[in-house]
Design a protein around this motif. Sequence first.
Motif, PDB file in Angstrom:
ATOM      1  N   VAL A   9      68.784  56.042  54.552  1.00 29.80           N
ATOM      2  CA  VAL A   9      68.916  57.325  55.231  1.00 29.80           C
ATOM      3  C   VAL A   9      67.612  58.074  55.009  1.00 29.80           C
ATOM      4  CG1 VAL A   9      70.178  59.497  55.321  1.00 29.80           C
ATOM      5  CG2 VAL A   9      71.403  57.362  54.897  1.00 29.80           C
ATOM      6  N   VAL A  10      66.988  58.487  56.086  1.00 30.59           N
ATOM      7  CA  VAL A  10      65.695  59.169  56.008  1.00 30.59           C
ATOM      8  C   VAL A  10      65.848  60.501  55.291  1.00 30.59           C
ATOM      9  CG1 VAL A  10      63.801  60.143  57.359  1.00 30.59           C
ATOM     10  CG2 VAL A  10      64.914  58.040  58.110  1.00 30.59           C
ATOM     11  N   GLY A  11      65.005  60.724  54.291  1.00 26.96           N
ATOM     12  CA  GLY A  11      64.957  62.008  53.600  1.00 26.96           C
ATOM     13  C   GLY A  11      66.104  62.285  52.651  1.00 26.96           C
ATOM     14  N   ALA A  12      66.900  61.293  52.334  1.00 24.29           N
ATOM     15  CA  ALA A  12      68.036  61.542  51.448  1.00 24.29           C
ATOM     16  C   ALA A  12      68.112  60.459  50.383  1.00 24.29           C
ATOM     17  CB  ALA A  12      69.329  61.573  52.245  1.00 24.29           C
ATOM     18  N   THR A  13      68.396  60.866  49.164  1.00 19.92           N
ATOM     19  CA  THR A  13      68.585  59.922  48.076  1.00 19.92           C
ATOM     20  C   THR A  13      70.056  59.972  47.676  1.00 19.92           C
ATOM     21  OG1 THR A  13      66.344  60.332  47.286  1.00 19.92           O
ATOM     22  CG2 THR A  13      67.880  59.312  45.739  1.00 19.92           C
ATOM     23  N   PRO A  14      70.720  58.827  47.637  1.00 18.65           N
ATOM     24  CA  PRO A  14      72.131  58.846  47.237  1.00 18.65           C
ATOM     25  C   PRO A  14      72.296  59.257  45.774  1.00 18.65           C
ATOM     26  CG  PRO A  14      71.352  56.585  47.539  1.00 18.65           C
ATOM     27  CD  PRO A  14      70.240  57.491  47.943  1.00 18.65           C
ATOM     28  N   LYS A  15      73.413  59.893  45.455  1.00 17.83           N
ATOM     29  CA  LYS A  15      73.714  60.279  44.081  1.00 17.83           C
ATOM     30  C   LYS A  15      74.158  59.066  43.267  1.00 17.83           C
ATOM     31  CE  LYS A  15      75.086  64.839  45.579  1.00 17.83           C
ATOM     32  NZ  LYS A  15      76.055  65.235  46.551  1.00 17.83           N
ATOM     33  N   VAL A  16      74.777  58.098  43.940  1.00 14.97           N
ATOM     34  CA  VAL A  16      75.186  56.844  43.303  1.00 14.97           C
ATOM     35  C   VAL A  16      74.278  55.756  43.842  1.00 14.97           C
ATOM     36  CG1 VAL A  16      77.029  55.140  43.079  1.00 14.97           C
ATOM     37  CG2 VAL A  16      77.585  57.580  43.018  1.00 14.97           C
ATOM     38  N   VAL A  17      73.514  55.153  42.947  1.00 19.62           N
ATOM     39  CA  VAL A  17      72.566  54.107  43.334  1.00 19.62           C
ATOM     40  C   VAL A  17      72.902  52.837  42.568  1.00 19.62           C
ATOM     41  CG1 VAL A  17      70.137  53.430  43.407  1.00 19.62           C
ATOM     42  CG2 VAL A  17      70.765  55.826  43.758  1.00 19.62           C
ATOM     43  N   ARG A  18      73.066  51.749  43.305  1.00 17.62           N
ATOM     44  CA  ARG A  18      73.307  50.433  42.705  1.00 17.62           C
ATOM     45  C   ARG A  18      72.467  49.411  43.462  1.00 17.62           C
ATOM     46  NH1 ARG A  18      78.799  52.520  42.485  1.00 17.62           N
ATOM     47  NH2 ARG A  18      79.424  52.660  40.305  1.00 17.62           N
ATOM     48  N   SER A  19      72.134  48.341  42.791  1.00 21.65           N
ATOM     49  CA  SER A  19      71.428  47.248  43.463  1.00 21.65           C
ATOM     50  C   SER A  19      72.428  46.524  44.361  1.00 21.65           C
ATOM     51  CB  SER A  19      70.837  46.283  42.437  1.00 21.65           C
ATOM     52  OG  SER A  19      71.877  45.576  41.784  1.00 21.65           O
ATOM     53  N   GLU A  20      71.911  45.756  45.304  1.00 18.73           N
ATOM     54  CA  GLU A  20      72.812  45.002  46.184  1.00 18.73           C
ATOM     55  C   GLU A  20      73.655  44.023  45.374  1.00 18.73           C
ATOM     56  OE1 GLU A  20      73.436  45.926  49.404  1.00 18.73           O
ATOM     57  OE2 GLU A  20      72.101  47.520  48.715  1.00 18.73           O
ATOM     58  N   SER A  21      73.110  43.442  44.323  1.00 15.40           N
ATOM     59  CA  SER A  21      73.906  42.523  43.495  1.00 15.40           C
ATOM     60  C   SER A  21      75.013  43.279  42.750  1.00 15.40           C
ATOM     61  CB  SER A  21      73.025  41.733  42.525  1.00 15.40           C
ATOM     62  OG  SER A  21      72.376  42.588  41.624  1.00 15.40           O
ATOM     63  N   GLU A  22      74.731  44.509  42.324  1.00 19.39           N
ATOM     64  CA  GLU A  22      75.780  45.316  41.682  1.00 19.39           C
ATOM     65  C   GLU A  22      76.873  45.670  42.680  1.00 19.39           C
ATOM     66  OE1 GLU A  22      73.526  47.771  38.155  1.00 19.39           O
ATOM     67  OE2 GLU A  22      73.065  48.347  40.224  1.00 19.39           O
ATOM     68  N   TRP A  23      76.487  46.037  43.922  1.00 15.60           N
ATOM     69  CA  TRP A  23      77.502  46.320  44.945  1.00 15.60           C
ATOM     70  C   TRP A  23      78.362  45.085  45.172  1.00 15.60           C
ATOM     71  CZ3 TRP A  23      78.845  50.957  45.637  1.00 15.60           C
ATOM     72  CH2 TRP A  23      77.943  52.011  45.779  1.00 15.60           C
ATOM     73  N   ARG A  24      77.749  43.912  45.228  1.00  9.88           N
ATOM     74  CA  ARG A  24      78.507  42.671  45.455  1.00  9.88           C
ATOM     75  C   ARG A  24      79.482  42.376  44.321  1.00  9.88           C
ATOM     76  NH1 ARG A  24      76.853  39.846  49.855  1.00  9.88           N
ATOM     77  NH2 ARG A  24      74.765  40.242  50.636  1.00  9.88           N
ATOM     78  N   GLU A  25      79.143  42.807  43.112  1.00 11.86           N
ATOM     79  CA  GLU A  25      80.030  42.600  41.959  1.00 11.86           C
ATOM     80  C   GLU A  25      81.262  43.499  42.017  1.00 11.86           C
ATOM     81  OE1 GLU A  25      78.117  42.847  38.145  1.00 11.86           O
ATOM     82  OE2 GLU A  25      76.432  41.627  38.843  1.00 11.86           O
ATOM     83  N   ILE A  26      81.107  44.722  42.515  1.00  6.53           N
ATOM     84  CA  ILE A  26      82.230  45.667  42.476  1.00  6.53           C
ATOM     85  C   ILE A  26      83.036  45.723  43.773  1.00  6.53           C
ATOM     86  CG2 ILE A  26      81.150  47.090  40.699  1.00  6.53           C
ATOM     87  CD1 ILE A  26      80.534  49.158  42.873  1.00  6.53           C
ATOM     88  N   LEU A  27      82.493  45.203  44.863  1.00 10.03           N
ATOM     89  CA  LEU A  27      83.203  45.222  46.152  1.00 10.03           C
ATOM     90  C   LEU A  27      83.645  43.817  46.525  1.00 10.03           C
ATOM     91  CD1 LEU A  27      80.699  47.499  48.149  1.00 10.03           C
ATOM     92  CD2 LEU A  27      82.884  48.201  47.138  1.00 10.03           C
ATOM     93  N   THR A  28      84.778  43.724  47.209  1.00  9.19           N
ATOM     94  CA  THR A  28      85.202  42.436  47.748  1.00  9.19           C
ATOM     95  C   THR A  28      84.251  42.068  48.887  1.00  9.19           C
ATOM     96  OG1 THR A  28      86.641  43.353  49.461  1.00  9.19           O
ATOM     97  CG2 THR A  28      87.632  43.011  47.256  1.00  9.19           C
ATOM     98  N   PRO A  29      84.220  40.805  49.308  1.00  9.59           N
ATOM     99  CA  PRO A  29      83.360  40.442  50.439  1.00  9.59           C
ATOM    100  C   PRO A  29      83.640  41.263  51.701  1.00  9.59           C
ATOM    101  CG  PRO A  29      84.030  38.475  49.277  1.00  9.59           C
ATOM    102  CD  PRO A  29      84.802  39.620  48.666  1.00  9.59           C
ATOM    103  N   LYS A  30      84.904  41.544  51.981  1.00 11.04           N
ATOM    104  CA  LYS A  30      85.264  42.351  53.157  1.00 11.04           C
ATOM    105  C   LYS A  30      84.759  43.784  53.009  1.00 11.04           C
ATOM    106  CE  LYS A  30      89.533  42.033  54.682  1.00 11.04           C
ATOM    107  NZ  LYS A  30      90.970  42.279  54.902  1.00 11.04           N
ATOM    108  N   GLU A  31      84.941  44.373  51.827  1.00 10.05           N
ATOM    109  CA  GLU A  31      84.451  45.727  51.577  1.00 10.05           C
ATOM    110  C   GLU A  31      82.931  45.779  51.696  1.00 10.05           C
ATOM    111  OE1 GLU A  31      87.966  46.981  48.383  1.00 10.05           O
ATOM    112  OE2 GLU A  31      86.008  46.325  47.650  1.00 10.05           O
ATOM    113  N   TYR A  32      82.253  44.792  51.133  1.00 11.01           N
ATOM    114  CA  TYR A  32      80.791  44.747  51.183  1.00 11.01           C
ATOM    115  C   TYR A  32      80.303  44.649  52.632  1.00 11.01           C
ATOM    116  CZ  TYR A  32      75.968  43.643  50.109  1.00 11.01           C
ATOM    117  OH  TYR A  32      74.594  43.682  50.042  1.00 11.01           O
TER     118      TYR A  32
END
Length: 145
Positions: free
Chosen positions: A4-27
């Motif tokens: 997102v241009v000009g915005a930094t998320p408050k929650v930041v995770r690496s793509e591998s971290e997202w893959r660990e916490i989300l199911t494949p469908k959620e990801y």
Amino acid sequence: MEPVVGATPKVVRSESEWREILTPKEYAVLRDAGTEPAWVGEYTDTKTEGVYECRACGAELFRSETKFDSHCGWPSFFSPLAGDAVILREDRGHGMVRTEVLCATCHSHLGHVFEGEGYDTPTDQRYCINSVSLRLVESTGGPAD
């Protein structure tokens, strides 16, 4: 997913971290901006009172009071919880121009918002949101609700 241009998320995770916490469908939906099939989401026809949170980070996004029956196959809301709960950005994918809805806290894809469709709602907007992007926290009926 494009940043997102000009915005930094408050929650930041690496793509591998997202893959660990989300199911494949959620990801696929939340991080790769996919869309779940119509009429299969757990919240498409839900009437339960509560708050809908981002399934990726837990940020509060929508209240059940703003959910309405649009008969489009996905949960529909006429307004987010607060103006800063979501980020809107232009989406030119799939040969059309739409407005993508992202969680403001983690920048996960939620769905799209459409205007001027003639629904009898206070905003004449339809936030068409993937069920897999949400988690409903039911109201307890206590004094804090």
